[in-house]
Structures are given as structure tokens and as C-alpha cells.
Design a protein around this motif. Structure first.
Motif, PDB file in Angstrom:
ATOM      1  N   UNK A   9       0.833  -1.201   0.000  1.00 21.82           N
ATOM      2  CA  UNK A   9       0.000   0.000   0.000  1.00 21.82           C
ATOM      3  C   UNK A   9       0.871   1.256   0.000  1.00 21.82           C
ATOM      4  N   UNK A  10       0.536   2.189  -0.903  1.00 21.83           N
ATOM      5  CA  UNK A  10       1.206   3.485  -0.962  1.00 21.83           C
ATOM      6  C   UNK A  10       0.344   4.600  -0.393  1.00 21.83           C
ATOM      7  N   UNK A  11      -0.974   4.488  -0.590  1.00 16.45           N
ATOM      8  CA  UNK A  11      -1.891   5.523  -0.095  1.00 16.45           C
ATOM      9  C   UNK A  11      -3.292   4.941  -0.038  1.00 16.45           C
ATOM     10  N   UNK A  12      -4.095   5.452   0.896  1.00 18.68           N
ATOM     11  CA  UNK A  12      -5.447   4.924   1.061  1.00 18.68           C
ATOM     12  C   UNK A  12      -6.398   6.033   1.497  1.00 18.68           C
ATOM     13  N   UNK A  13      -7.596   6.012   0.923  1.00 19.85           N
ATOM     14  CA  UNK A  13      -8.693   6.864   1.380  1.00 19.85           C
ATOM     15  C   UNK A  13      -9.849   5.941   1.758  1.00 19.85           C
ATOM     16  N   UNK A  14     -10.989   6.521   2.080  1.00 18.02           N
ATOM     17  CA  UNK A  14     -12.141   5.691   2.430  1.00 18.02           C
ATOM     18  C   UNK A  14     -12.670   4.923   1.224  1.00 18.02           C
ATOM     19  N   UNK A  16     -10.561   4.335  -1.951  1.00 16.41           N
ATOM     20  CA  UNK A  16      -9.543   3.748  -2.823  1.00 16.41           C
ATOM     21  C   UNK A  16      -8.255   3.437  -2.080  1.00 16.41           C
ATOM     22  N   UNK A  17      -7.490   2.522  -2.681  1.00 20.57           N
ATOM     23  CA  UNK A  17      -6.118   2.242  -2.270  1.00 20.57           C
ATOM     24  C   UNK A  17      -5.264   2.317  -3.530  1.00 20.57           C
ATOM     25  N   UNK A  18      -4.133   2.981  -3.431  1.00 25.10           N
ATOM     26  CA  UNK A  18      -3.121   2.876  -4.483  1.00 25.10           C
ATOM     27  C   UNK A  18      -2.020   2.015  -3.899  1.00 25.10           C
ATOM     28  N   UNK A  22       5.701  -4.946  -6.902  1.00 23.76           N
ATOM     29  CA  UNK A  22       6.983  -4.628  -7.528  1.00 23.76           C
ATOM     30  C   UNK A  22       6.845  -3.332  -8.316  1.00 23.76           C
ATOM     31  N   UNK A  23       7.100  -3.347  -9.594  1.00 22.96           N
ATOM     32  CA  UNK A  23       7.154  -2.121 -10.393  1.00 22.96           C
ATOM     33  C   UNK A  23       5.806  -1.691 -10.964  1.00 22.96           C
ATOM     34  N   UNK A  24       4.761  -2.459 -10.726  1.00 21.93           N
ATOM     35  CA  UNK A  24       3.444  -2.182 -11.301  1.00 21.93           C
ATOM     36  C   UNK A  24       2.500  -1.576 -10.257  1.00 21.93           C
ATOM     37  N   UNK A  25       1.907  -0.434 -10.605  1.00 22.30           N
ATOM     38  CA  UNK A  25       1.005   0.274  -9.694  1.00 22.30           C
ATOM     39  C   UNK A  25      -0.448  -0.016 -10.052  1.00 22.30           C
ATOM     40  N   UNK A  26      -1.301  -0.063  -9.011  1.00 22.09           N
ATOM     41  CA  UNK A  26      -2.715  -0.382  -9.174  1.00 22.09           C
ATOM     42  C   UNK A  26      -3.571   0.540  -8.323  1.00 22.09           C
ATOM     43  N   UNK A  46       7.559   4.894  -5.238  1.00 20.90           N
ATOM     44  CA  UNK A  46       7.931   5.296  -3.883  1.00 20.90           C
ATOM     45  C   UNK A  46       6.775   5.867  -3.068  1.00 20.90           C
ATOM     46  N   UNK A  47       5.834   6.528  -3.740  1.00 21.89           N
ATOM     47  CA  UNK A  47       4.815   7.258  -2.990  1.00 21.89           C
ATOM     48  C   UNK A  47       3.576   7.452  -3.864  1.00 21.89           C
ATOM     49  N   UNK A  48       2.488   7.791  -3.213  1.00 17.44           N
ATOM     50  CA  UNK A  48       1.244   8.073  -3.931  1.00 17.44           C
ATOM     51  C   UNK A  48       0.416   9.033  -3.095  1.00 17.44           C
ATOM     52  N   UNK A  49      -0.577   9.591  -3.752  1.00 17.09           N
ATOM     53  CA  UNK A  49      -1.491  10.516  -3.100  1.00 17.09           C
ATOM     54  C   UNK A  49      -2.820  10.434  -3.823  1.00 17.09           C
ATOM     55  N   UNK A  50      -3.902  10.450  -3.084  1.00 18.78           N
ATOM     56  CA  UNK A  50      -5.248  10.532  -3.651  1.00 18.78           C
ATOM     57  C   UNK A  50      -5.859  11.808  -3.094  1.00 18.78           C
ATOM     58  N   UNK A  51      -6.483  12.590  -3.961  1.00 19.09           N
ATOM     59  CA  UNK A  51      -7.042  13.870  -3.527  1.00 19.09           C
ATOM     60  C   UNK A  51      -8.070  13.684  -2.427  1.00 19.09           C
TER      61      UNK A  51
END
Length: 137
Positions: A9-14, A16-18, A22-26, A46-51
Motif C-alpha cells: 500500500x502506498x496511499x489509502x482513502x475511504x 480507494x487504495x493505491x 513490484x514495479x506495477x502500480x494499481x 515510492x509514494x502516492x497521493x489521492x485527492x
């Protein structure tokens, strides 16, 4: 179908999860558990953000991917390579930290709507220091 627990997990909201495998993002929709492939990186992202309103997301690593939840836009800009951190500052603005251990480390402001960037300042705090997972910026 990949289990949600397989993702780092890179980032999570109520809603969604990013995450990545490995090298593939979902992007994972929490209610339906549907997984949507976003893109690949050179090395792990390395990192993610959801508005705050769940209408867009950013994923940083060897490059920057902007996900406006119906469209994927890859931002090709050498000054925004090797991203280490993201933080939302306004509805459509984020700050981006590039590799804090490099000679060109900086904090940038990025506008989601215009796709324009503006350098806020250089970030030499970690230059020449040993690698660390925890970066204060």
C-alpha cells in the motif's frame, strides 16, 4: 485476480487504495475490490497521493503518473524524476519532493489542472548522507 493483501500500500482513502506489486502500480476500489492497473515504473514506485475528494491521484517513483479517475497521464519531465514524496496543499495543487539524496533534490509545486510545475526550493538537507526511509521535509 490478485488478492488485495498482495499489494504494498502506498496511499489509502475511504474509497480507494493505491498500491503496487513490484514495479506495477494499481488502483483498488475498496467496495468492489476491483483492481485497475495504472502503470509501470523503473523500480518500485515510492509514494502516492489521492485527492481529498477522491477525484485524482498521483503516483511517484522513477516518473510521475497523474490519474484523473477516468484518464491516465504520464508526466515526462526530467526535473520530476525519482520522486520520493507527495503532499496535497490545495484542491488541485501538490508538493513533490524529488530524490533527497541527489545533487538536484528539490521541492516542486505541481498543478493538477494545468500540469504546470514551479520550483519552491532546493532541498540539500540529505545530500551526502546515508540512505534513510524516513525523510522529513
Amino acid at each position: 485476480m490478485t488478492n488485495q493483501n498482495d499489494y504494498k500500500k502506498l496511499y489509502e482513502t475511504e474509497k480507494f487504495v493505491i498500491g503496487h506489486i513490484y514495479e506495477n502500480a494499481y488502483l483498488i476500489e475498496k467496495v468492489t475490490k476491483k483492481s485497475i492497473f495504472i502503470g509501470s515504473f523503473y523500480g518500485d514506485p515510492e509514494c502516492a497521493l489521492i485527492s481529498r475528494d477522491n477525484t485524482w491521484g498521483l503516483i511517484g517513483g522513477s516518473s510521475l503518473l497523474l490519474l484523473i479517475f477516468k484518464e491516465l497521464i504520464e508526466i515526462h519531465d526530467v526535473e520530476l524524476d525519482w520522486i520520493r514524496g507527495l503532499r496535497q496543499t490545495d484542491n488541485f495543487k501538490v508538493e513533490i519532493l524529488t530524490d533527497p539524496f541527489s545533487d538536484n533534490s528539490a521541492i516542486w509545486e505541481f498543478n493538477i489542472l494545468t500540469k504546470e510545475k514551479r520550483k519552491i526550493k532546493d532541498f540539500p538537507k540529505y545530500k551526502g548522507k546515508p540512505y534513510s526511509e524516513n525523510i522529513e521535509w
